[in-house]
Enzyme design. Structure first.
Site, short mmCIF file in Angstrom:
data_model
loop_
_atom_site.label_atom_id
_atom_site.label_comp_id
_atom_site.label_asym_id
_atom_site.label_seq_id
_atom_site.Cartn_x
_atom_site.Cartn_y
_atom_site.Cartn_z
N LYS A 186 0.85 -1.18 0.00
CA LYS A 186 0.00 0.00 0.00
C LYS A 186 0.89 1.23 0.00
O LYS A 186 1.90 1.28 0.70
CB LYS A 186 -0.91 0.01 1.22
CG LYS A 186 -1.90 -1.14 1.27
CD LYS A 186 -2.74 -1.08 2.55
CE LYS A 186 -3.69 -2.25 2.63
NZ LYS A 186 -4.48 -2.22 3.89
N LEU A 211 -10.31 -3.53 15.32
CA LEU A 211 -10.85 -4.82 14.90
C LEU A 211 -10.75 -4.96 13.39
O LEU A 211 -11.52 -4.35 12.64
CB LEU A 211 -12.30 -4.97 15.35
CG LEU A 211 -12.56 -4.75 16.84
CD1 LEU A 211 -14.04 -4.88 17.15
CD2 LEU A 211 -11.73 -5.71 17.69
N SER A 266 -8.42 -7.74 10.30
CA SER A 266 -7.81 -9.06 10.16
C SER A 266 -6.83 -9.31 11.30
O SER A 266 -6.73 -10.40 11.84
CB SER A 266 -7.10 -9.17 8.81
OG SER A 266 -6.49 -10.44 8.68
N ARG A 270 -4.87 -15.68 13.21
CA ARG A 270 -4.02 -15.84 14.38
C ARG A 270 -4.85 -16.24 15.60
O ARG A 270 -6.00 -15.84 15.74
CB ARG A 270 -3.26 -14.54 14.66
CG ARG A 270 -2.08 -14.33 13.73
CD ARG A 270 -1.47 -12.95 13.91
NE ARG A 270 -2.00 -12.01 12.94
CZ ARG A 270 -1.83 -10.69 13.01
NH1 ARG A 270 -1.15 -10.16 14.02
NH2 ARG A 270 -2.35 -9.90 12.08
N ARG A 324 -16.97 -10.83 6.87
CA ARG A 324 -18.07 -10.68 5.91
C ARG A 324 -18.54 -12.03 5.39
O ARG A 324 -19.75 -12.26 5.26
CB ARG A 324 -17.62 -9.78 4.75
CG ARG A 324 -17.38 -8.33 5.17
CD ARG A 324 -16.66 -7.56 4.09
NE ARG A 324 -15.31 -8.08 3.85
CZ ARG A 324 -14.42 -7.51 3.05
NH1 ARG A 324 -14.73 -6.40 2.41
NH2 ARG A 324 -13.22 -8.03 2.90
N GLY A 370 -14.39 -2.98 12.83
CA GLY A 370 -14.95 -1.99 13.75
C GLY A 370 -15.62 -0.83 13.06
O GLY A 370 -16.62 -0.30 13.56
N GLU A 377 -3.83 5.12 9.47
CA GLU A 377 -2.44 4.89 9.85
C GLU A 377 -1.47 5.60 8.91
O GLU A 377 -0.42 6.09 9.33
CB GLU A 377 -2.16 3.39 9.86
CG GLU A 377 -2.90 2.64 10.96
CD GLU A 377 -2.90 1.14 10.76
OE1 GLU A 377 -2.38 0.44 11.64
OE2 GLU A 377 -3.42 0.67 9.73
#
Length: 410
Positions: free
Chosen positions: A15, A208, A210, A240, A284, A329, A378
């Protein structure tokens, strides 16, 4: 236009975002893009500040076999199509270990130190560092800044940081670090803008996605987190395991004959929602499924979030607000509603209409704690930290050597 390039590298994707800035220090997002399917089915996508597409181009696997190649492809496209003068590159680096409590400009020594933490974040750290190494080779004069997911939590007390093991291990760096710090730092800043009185109180933020974790904040500072030494602890995640009895690990090795590498692969890639459901790591998909195991996986996810909310509220001595962020989230009204139901004993009460509409404030007027759904950013946080570190005066001295030119690309 002077600009900062932000890179966030995953296992099979890169990204990238470009933020322009002026003398006032303000940042404007100019490009948001990514290269998905690195090594398998690479595709470059990017949009401009108006969210209109700038590029949608597929490549053969051989053209983009790894993250250094993806870094070169993205840089070549930026050079040929955009007119930015790069001042610096900011990188998300998951683990800063015990040595790095704030962003730092990376040199070869810093890079070697960060490579020591690969075993602590095997899904993230090597991928985070690959573009840094690639840019060292192609653009050695371009400042690169590492921004750490662990840094936001470095102010924890010794009680919160320690495991109940001999002190010599703590001195070596075996301690509870916490992660998703860039997200928490951004969201806590947004909360100060949205509700400053609440932001200065006792807040839990639930990141919240992956990858999932929760953080307890007092007066805007992290005091406790569900994640610890590695990104395996705490909540169950997409693939995980989350919290697990260490005896299970010993059992897998001694009784099942698994190697350390096999156990690592299991815990990072085959557990969590994927392992519980046997269907998917994507919430989803699980919400759409009629399978009983899909329902159980979601019930387990919500149950564990409720348990950790109690733990973090205890660390804070009470609770004034609960904030949802990250992919699940921010986007799943159903999961938010189910979690708030678990928080009823804390006085949480949902405004169903606001929750369904995805509004910022989703608590009812009768709720004893405030509830929010705040999108994280972020990349913008990384750009801010990078600009702050390099300084406005430093950019003027970099001159034309940092311009994306026809001869060189980032």
């Amino acid at each position: 236009m002077d600009a900062i390039l932000v890179l966030n590298a995953g296992s099979s994707s890169l990204k990238f975002q470009v933020f322009g800035f002026d003398g006032s220090g303000g940042l404007q997002r100019q490009v948001k893009g990514q290269i998905d399917g690195v090594g398998t089915s690479p595709r470059l996508l990017a949009i401009g500040p108006d969210k209109k597409p700038l590029v949608d181009q597929a490549y053969s696997p051989g053209d983009v076999p790894d993250l250094p190649a993806a870094t070169n492809v993205a840089g070549t496209w930026l050079r040929k199509t955009q007119g930015f003068k790069l001042t610096a590159v900011g990188h998300r680096v998951v683990h800063g270990g015990p040595d790095y409590a704030e962003p730092i400009q990376v040199d070869e020594d810093v890079l070697r130190n960060l490579e020591r933490y690969v075993p602590l974040a095997p899904l993230h750290q090597p991928n985070n560092l690959a573009p840094i190494r690639a840019l060292f080779e192609r653009r050695p004069e371009l400042p690169q800044v590492a921004c750490f997911d662990t840094a936001f939590h470095r102010g924890h007390s010794a009680l919160a940081d320690h495991y109940a093991i001999p002190e010599r291990f703590y001195a070596e760096g075996v301690r509870r670090y916490g992660f998703h710090g860039l997200s928490y730092e951004y969201v806590s800043g947004r909360l100060r803008e949205i509700a400053p009185n609440i932001a200065s109180g006792r807040v839990i933020i639930a990141h919240l996605g992956s990858g999932a974790s929760m953080c307890a904040l007092s007066e805007g500072r992290s005091v406790e987190s569900t994640l610890g030494f590695t990104a395996l602890d705490g909540l169950p995640m997409g693939t995980r395991c989350g919290q697990i009895d260490p005896g299970v690990i010993l059992y897998l090795i001694t009784e099942k004959g698994m190697t350390a590498a096999q156990v690592q692969d299991l815990l990072y890639r085959e557990c969590g929602l994927k392992g519980l459901s046997g269907i998917s790591n994507d919430v989803r998909d699980l919400l759409k499924s009629d399978d009983a195991y899909a329902a159980f996986a979601l019930d387990y996810f919500v149950y564990r979030i409720g348990l950790y909310a109690g733990t973090l509220a205890a660390a804070l001595g009470g609770l004034d607000a609960f904030v949802f962020t990250a992919g699940i989230g921010e986007n799943s009204a159903e999961i938010r509603a189910r979690i708030v139901e678990k928080l009823g004993w804390l006085g949480a009460e949902l405004d169903q209409a606001a929750n369904t509409a995805g509004e910022l404030v989703i608590s009812s007027e009768a709720s004893r704690i405030a509830l929010f759904a705040v999108p994280t950013d972020e990349e913008l946080m990384i750009a801010r930290l990078t600009l702050e570190l390099i300084g406005a005066d430093k950019k003027d001295g970099l001159g034309e050597s940092t311009r994306i030119s026809a001869e060189r690309s980032p």
